[in-house]
Design a protein around this motif. Sequence first.
Motif, short mmCIF file in Angstrom:
data_model
loop_
_atom_site.label_atom_id
_atom_site.label_comp_id
_atom_site.label_asym_id
_atom_site.label_seq_id
_atom_site.Cartn_x
_atom_site.Cartn_y
_atom_site.Cartn_z
N GLY A 279 0.95 -1.22 0.40
CA GLY A 279 -0.33 -0.18 -0.13
C GLY A 279 1.13 0.60 0.00
N GLY A 280 1.49 1.46 1.00
CA GLY A 280 2.52 2.73 0.84
C GLY A 280 3.93 2.30 -0.71
N ILE A 281 4.05 1.56 -1.60
CA ILE A 281 4.72 1.42 -2.43
C ILE A 281 3.38 2.10 -3.55
CG2 ILE A 281 5.72 0.62 -4.55
CD1 ILE A 281 6.68 -1.89 -2.44
N ALA A 282 2.19 1.47 -3.35
CA ALA A 282 1.41 2.01 -4.17
C ALA A 282 1.05 3.48 -4.08
CB ALA A 282 0.30 1.22 -4.72
N ILE A 283 1.19 4.37 -2.99
CA ILE A 283 0.40 5.61 -2.72
C ILE A 283 1.77 6.45 -3.15
CG2 ILE A 283 0.23 7.33 -0.83
CD1 ILE A 283 -1.84 5.55 0.22
N GLY A 284 3.20 5.94 -2.86
CA GLY A 284 4.17 6.94 -2.95
C GLY A 284 4.41 6.63 -4.57
N HIS A 285 3.61 5.50 -5.72
CA HIS A 285 3.43 5.75 -6.86
C HIS A 285 2.84 6.53 -7.49
CE1 HIS A 285 6.98 3.52 -6.15
NE2 HIS A 285 7.15 3.48 -7.38
N GLY A 286 1.10 6.85 -6.89
CA GLY A 286 0.00 6.64 -7.57
C GLY A 286 -0.77 7.95 -6.61
N GLY A 287 -0.50 8.04 -5.37
CA GLY A 287 -0.99 9.48 -4.86
C GLY A 287 -2.10 8.46 -4.04
N LEU A 288 -2.70 9.34 -3.27
CA LEU A 288 -4.08 8.66 -2.41
C LEU A 288 -4.96 9.07 -3.30
CD1 LEU A 288 -4.58 8.58 0.48
CD2 LEU A 288 -4.91 10.79 0.99
N ARG A 289 -4.83 10.39 -4.11
CA ARG A 289 -6.45 10.45 -4.79
C ARG A 289 -6.46 9.46 -6.09
NH1 ARG A 289 -6.68 16.37 -6.95
NH2 ARG A 289 -8.93 15.04 -7.94
N ARG A 290 -5.94 8.43 -6.81
CA ARG A 290 -5.60 7.84 -7.01
C ARG A 290 -5.97 6.47 -6.61
NH1 ARG A 290 -1.06 5.47 -11.54
NH2 ARG A 290 -1.82 4.14 -12.08
N TRP A 291 -5.55 6.14 -5.09
CA TRP A 291 -5.92 4.87 -4.55
C TRP A 291 -7.37 4.85 -3.10
CZ3 TRP A 291 -3.72 0.23 -6.32
CH2 TRP A 291 -3.14 0.73 -7.43
N PHE B 12 -3.30 -3.20 2.74
CA PHE B 12 -3.40 -2.36 2.08
C PHE B 12 -3.46 -1.11 2.05
CE2 PHE B 12 -4.38 -1.47 -2.49
CZ PHE B 12 -3.12 -1.09 -3.11
N GLY B 13 -5.78 -1.29 2.35
CA GLY B 13 -6.38 -0.49 2.87
C GLY B 13 -5.82 0.19 3.56
N LEU B 14 -5.57 0.04 4.71
CA LEU B 14 -5.42 0.99 5.39
C LEU B 14 -4.47 1.85 5.33
CD1 LEU B 14 -5.70 1.53 8.80
CD2 LEU B 14 -4.03 -0.04 9.33
N THR B 15 -3.41 1.18 4.89
CA THR B 15 -2.42 2.83 4.51
C THR B 15 -3.83 3.71 3.52
OG1 THR B 15 -1.46 1.14 3.16
CG2 THR B 15 -0.50 2.61 2.89
N ALA B 16 -4.48 4.25 2.68
CA ALA B 16 -4.94 5.01 2.72
C ALA B 16 -5.04 5.91 4.15
CB ALA B 16 -5.51 4.39 1.66
N LEU B 17 -5.54 5.01 4.82
CA LEU B 17 -6.38 5.57 6.59
C LEU B 17 -4.94 6.94 6.52
CD1 LEU B 17 -8.03 7.42 8.70
CD2 LEU B 17 -7.60 4.84 9.35
N MET B 18 -3.85 6.37 7.27
CA MET B 18 -2.80 6.84 7.21
C MET B 18 -1.74 7.62 7.04
SD MET B 18 -2.69 4.41 9.58
CE MET B 18 -0.86 5.20 10.50
N MET B 19 -2.01 7.72 5.40
CA MET B 19 -1.57 9.09 4.94
C MET B 19 -2.44 9.46 5.26
SD MET B 19 0.98 7.92 3.60
CE MET B 19 1.70 9.17 2.44
#
Length: 445
Positions: free
Chosen positions: A290-302, A344-351
Amino acid sequence: MNKAQRIYPWKWIPSLYIAEGIPYCAVNTLPVLFYCELGISIPEITAWTGLLSLPWMIRPFWSPFVDIFSTKRRWTLAMQLSMTVCMLAVALCLPTSFFFASTLSVFACMAFFSATHDIAADGFYMLALTEKQQADFVGIRSTFYKVATVLGQGGLTLLAGWLESRGMQPAGSWAIVFYCLTAVFFGIWLWHTQTLPKLADDHPAGGSSPSDIVRNFCMTFVTFFKKKYIATALAFMLLFRLPESMCGKMVAIFMKTPLSEGGLGLSLTEIGFANGTVGVIALLAGGVLGGIAIGHGGLRRWLWPMAASLALPCVVYCLLAIWPQSDFSLICVAVGFEQFGYGFGLTALMMYMIYFARGESETSHYAFCIAFSMAGIMLPGMAAGWIFERIADFGFCGFSGGNAFEIYFWFVMVCCITTFAACYIAMPSIKYISGSLVENNNKTK
């Protein structure tokens, strides 16, 4: 001598963060299992053990006083010794006739000591290391905290299960587990009395009275609630994890309950491996991805994929309740799948919380965000047992042809609506946060 010359982080950082992780598991995970074995009702288990997480939720309210009344090293050592005494007290109370009230009281004290220990230990970490060392060891401290989680949720449960498989009664087996924890924590305390460095700049904060600290804290609290989109942000923090909070402690009870009563009928050894080992490892893997995904695509995308990942895999428990499995490997796969999705989903809340807290009083505001997100887990989790019992009492099970666990987990799936609703109402704040981040990055460049 500078910090880099006088500090040997490998001597104390791994053990310090193991000392943070194990008590959290001991208070929030293990009681659910042994109270279930010892005949406590499900509503009582979820309500009282859910309340035990309160000190970690509200610790920002007393964290300023840790700075002014003693050194962080003394606080850390004092809390470790206090938790050692609490673990011994739990072991002594478990075989008694009044074990429920007595152990709950001890766990409440342990939770307070552990939350205070976390404040002091994290502060000591930042004080003892240079900025470069902090960056170098942030992964190390995180890794050993996760090791403690595997040991606490998996290893200790496996030990209790092994003792019971040798003919020991549940109260006795769990008492031995806590005697072992007492010995381990006493050893950690002794180790840290020798290895935690004595820092010249580790001293009580001067120039501030308790009244000044309270005044400054209140001002920080006010500025937090004056942030733009605060209402939608709080709704997001409280509601995003609702399905998982309703599963929480009920999953362990579902696993332990006999097949004849609608559960999976797993032994403690099997629960320790499935929930405390496979589940924890899958959770961590999901968080990393999840951290890798947000790092590459951003919070809005994921955001939406992560919301689906967090909420929808809870359906595995519905399926396990409908078709109880004797195939333990299949149960492990189901638990791993659900926990990977949660991580994976919790990463969105943390970010989201990291981004929302940025600005004035960033550290304090992030602590407030964490507190509200924990409330979103604690409060529904406390009600979970009561809801389960109402489902059983009102006869929904007979009407639908299912058992109480099956209907309960379908209710959890209905709660997934709140996760997506929370994302929808939070979108304006996410767009605002993202725009502010882009603007600040452009200014920096």
